[in-house]
Motif scaffolding. Sequence first.
Motif, PDB file in Angstrom:
ATOM      1  N   MET A  81       0.860  -1.164   0.000  1.00 51.28           N
ATOM      2  CA  MET A  81       0.000   0.000   0.000  1.00 51.28           C
ATOM      3  C   MET A  81       0.910   1.232   0.000  1.00 51.28           C
ATOM      4  O   MET A  81       1.764   1.370   0.856  1.00 51.28           O
ATOM      5  N   ARG A  82       0.686   2.081  -0.935  1.00 49.42           N
ATOM      6  CA  ARG A  82       1.495   3.290  -1.082  1.00 49.42           C
ATOM      7  C   ARG A  82       0.872   4.439  -0.299  1.00 49.42           C
ATOM      8  O   ARG A  82      -0.343   4.566  -0.230  1.00 49.42           O
ATOM      9  N   VAL A  83       1.718   5.273   0.289  1.00 48.50           N
ATOM     10  CA  VAL A  83       1.262   6.447   1.029  1.00 48.50           C
ATOM     11  C   VAL A  83       1.796   7.680   0.300  1.00 48.50           C
ATOM     12  O   VAL A  83       2.987   7.763   0.002  1.00 48.50           O
ATOM     13  N   ILE A  84       0.883   8.622  -0.002  1.00 47.52           N
ATOM     14  CA  ILE A  84       1.285   9.854  -0.681  1.00 47.52           C
ATOM     15  C   ILE A  84       0.619  11.048   0.001  1.00 47.52           C
ATOM     16  O   ILE A  84      -0.374  10.901   0.703  1.00 47.52           O
ATOM     17  N   SER A  85       1.164  12.210  -0.247  1.00 43.62           N
ATOM     18  CA  SER A  85       0.598  13.426   0.345  1.00 43.62           C
ATOM     19  C   SER A  85      -0.560  13.936  -0.514  1.00 43.62           C
ATOM     20  O   SER A  85      -0.656  13.628  -1.710  1.00 43.62           O
ATOM     21  N   ALA A  86      -1.407  14.727   0.104  1.00 41.93           N
ATOM     22  CA  ALA A  86      -2.520  15.334  -0.631  1.00 41.93           C
ATOM     23  C   ALA A  86      -1.983  16.221  -1.748  1.00 41.93           C
ATOM     24  O   ALA A  86      -2.560  16.283  -2.838  1.00 41.93           O
ATOM     25  N   LEU A  87      -0.874  16.887  -1.511  1.00 46.34           N
ATOM     26  CA  LEU A  87      -0.264  17.733  -2.528  1.00 46.34           C
ATOM     27  C   LEU A  87       0.176  16.903  -3.733  1.00 46.34           C
ATOM     28  O   LEU A  87      -0.042  17.293  -4.880  1.00 46.34           O
ATOM     29  N   GLU A  88       0.745  15.737  -3.460  1.00 44.83           N
ATOM     30  CA  GLU A  88       1.161  14.855  -4.552  1.00 44.83           C
ATOM     31  C   GLU A  88      -0.044  14.342  -5.336  1.00 44.83           C
ATOM     32  O   GLU A  88       0.021  14.195  -6.561  1.00 44.83           O
ATOM     33  N   VAL A  89      -1.153  14.094  -4.650  1.00 49.00           N
ATOM     34  CA  VAL A  89      -2.377  13.666  -5.348  1.00 49.00           C
ATOM     35  C   VAL A  89      -2.806  14.743  -6.333  1.00 49.00           C
ATOM     36  O   VAL A  89      -3.138  14.452  -7.486  1.00 49.00           O
ATOM     37  N   ARG A  90      -2.796  15.999  -5.874  1.00 54.38           N
ATOM     38  CA  ARG A  90      -3.185  17.092  -6.776  1.00 54.38           C
ATOM     39  C   ARG A  90      -2.253  17.190  -7.978  1.00 54.38           C
ATOM     40  O   ARG A  90      -2.708  17.409  -9.093  1.00 54.38           O
ATOM     41  N   ALA A  91      -0.973  17.018  -7.738  1.00 53.99           N
ATOM     42  CA  ALA A  91       0.009  17.176  -8.815  1.00 53.99           C
ATOM     43  C   ALA A  91      -0.018  16.007  -9.803  1.00 53.99           C
ATOM     44  O   ALA A  91       0.273  16.188 -10.982  1.00 53.99           O
ATOM     45  N   LYS A  92      -0.360  14.828  -9.322  1.00 51.74           N
ATOM     46  CA  LYS A  92      -0.289  13.621 -10.158  1.00 51.74           C
ATOM     47  C   LYS A  92      -1.613  12.868 -10.189  1.00 51.74           C
ATOM     48  O   LYS A  92      -1.633  11.638 -10.228  1.00 51.74           O
ATOM     49  N   PHE A  93      -2.719  13.584 -10.178  1.00 55.53           N
ATOM     50  CA  PHE A  93      -4.023  12.956 -10.049  1.00 55.53           C
ATOM     51  C   PHE A  93      -4.272  11.875 -11.094  1.00 55.53           C
ATOM     52  O   PHE A  93      -4.713  10.771 -10.771  1.00 55.53           O
ATOM     53  N   GLY A  94      -3.972  12.161 -12.342  1.00 54.54           N
ATOM     54  CA  GLY A  94      -4.208  11.185 -13.414  1.00 54.54           C
ATOM     55  C   GLY A  94      -3.447   9.895 -13.181  1.00 54.54           C
ATOM     56  O   GLY A  94      -3.997   8.797 -13.332  1.00 54.54           O
ATOM     57  N   ARG A 102      -3.621   0.173  -3.942  1.00 51.96           N
ATOM     58  CA  ARG A 102      -4.328   0.891  -2.873  1.00 51.96           C
ATOM     59  C   ARG A 102      -3.424   2.012  -2.394  1.00 51.96           C
ATOM     60  O   ARG A 102      -2.253   1.794  -2.116  1.00 51.96           O
ATOM     61  N   ILE A 103      -3.979   3.203  -2.279  1.00 50.93           N
ATOM     62  CA  ILE A 103      -3.186   4.391  -1.971  1.00 50.93           C
ATOM     63  C   ILE A 103      -3.792   5.116  -0.782  1.00 50.93           C
ATOM     64  O   ILE A 103      -4.984   5.421  -0.775  1.00 50.93           O
ATOM     65  N   VAL A 104      -2.964   5.406   0.222  1.00 54.19           N
ATOM     66  CA  VAL A 104      -3.390   6.177   1.380  1.00 54.19           C
ATOM     67  C   VAL A 104      -2.911   7.612   1.175  1.00 54.19           C
ATOM     68  O   VAL A 104      -1.760   7.852   0.835  1.00 54.19           O
ATOM     69  N   VAL A 105      -3.823   8.551   1.387  1.00 48.78           N
ATOM     70  CA  VAL A 105      -3.501   9.974   1.212  1.00 48.78           C
ATOM     71  C   VAL A 105      -3.326  10.592   2.601  1.00 48.78           C
ATOM     72  O   VAL A 105      -4.181  10.437   3.468  1.00 48.78           O
ATOM     73  N   GLU A 106      -2.207  11.290   2.761  1.00 45.52           N
ATOM     74  CA  GLU A 106      -1.924  11.953   4.035  1.00 45.52           C
ATOM     75  C   GLU A 106      -1.949  13.466   3.871  1.00 45.52           C
ATOM     76  O   GLU A 106      -1.607  13.985   2.819  1.00 45.52           O
ATOM     77  N   ARG A 107      -2.346  14.131   4.954  1.00 41.78           N
ATOM     78  CA  ARG A 107      -2.260  15.589   5.041  1.00 41.78           C
ATOM     79  C   ARG A 107      -1.597  15.881   6.386  1.00 41.78           C
ATOM     80  O   ARG A 107      -2.059  15.390   7.419  1.00 41.78           O
ATOM     81  N   ALA A 108      -0.526  16.635   6.351  1.00 37.70           N
ATOM     82  CA  ALA A 108       0.234  16.971   7.560  1.00 37.70           C
ATOM     83  C   ALA A 108       0.667  15.713   8.303  1.00 37.70           C
ATOM     84  O   ALA A 108       0.642  15.647   9.527  1.00 37.70           O
ATOM     85  N   GLY A 109       1.030  14.682   7.543  1.00 39.54           N
ATOM     86  CA  GLY A 109       1.517  13.449   8.138  1.00 39.54           C
ATOM     87  C   GLY A 109       0.455  12.529   8.697  1.00 39.54           C
ATOM     88  O   GLY A 109       0.757  11.476   9.243  1.00 39.54           O
ATOM     89  N   GLN A 110      -0.822  12.894   8.568  1.00 37.66           N
ATOM     90  CA  GLN A 110      -1.926  12.081   9.084  1.00 37.66           C
ATOM     91  C   GLN A 110      -2.719  11.471   7.928  1.00 37.66           C
ATOM     92  O   GLN A 110      -3.087  12.181   6.991  1.00 37.66           O
ATOM     93  N   PRO A 111      -2.981  10.180   7.965  1.00 43.94           N
ATOM     94  CA  PRO A 111      -3.806   9.572   6.913  1.00 43.94           C
ATOM     95  C   PRO A 111      -5.226  10.143   6.970  1.00 43.94           C
ATOM     96  O   PRO A 111      -5.825  10.207   8.040  1.00 43.94           O
TER      97      PRO A 111
END
Length: 92
Positions: free
Chosen positions: A1-14, A25-34
């Motif tokens: 399971m990969r963990v990425i930041s919300a900022l990375e999701v915005r930059a690489k959404f496609g 399966r991808i977990v999105v974190e904001r400020a280090g919190q899932p």
Amino acid sequence: MRVISALEVRAKFGQVIDDAAAGERIVVERAGQPIAAIVPLSDLAALDPAAVRQRRHAALESLVRAAHGRTSGSRIDAVAQVRADRDRGHGA
């Protein structure tokens, strides 16, 4: 399971969506919190509480039907019944 930041999701959404569609399966974190998960659509059905409840109810009904259908003195193999339901996709 990969963990990425919300900022990375915005930059690489496609790419993130393509990866999830491919089964990742991808977990999105904001400020280090899932905060969220992006999962393949097939996983969503397995996680839906109503669908889980429905599968469990169907499995229980199958066990009850098997118990009522037995003849006097015969035994029901509950383990075999549970395995058969699981193999048909009713367990979870």
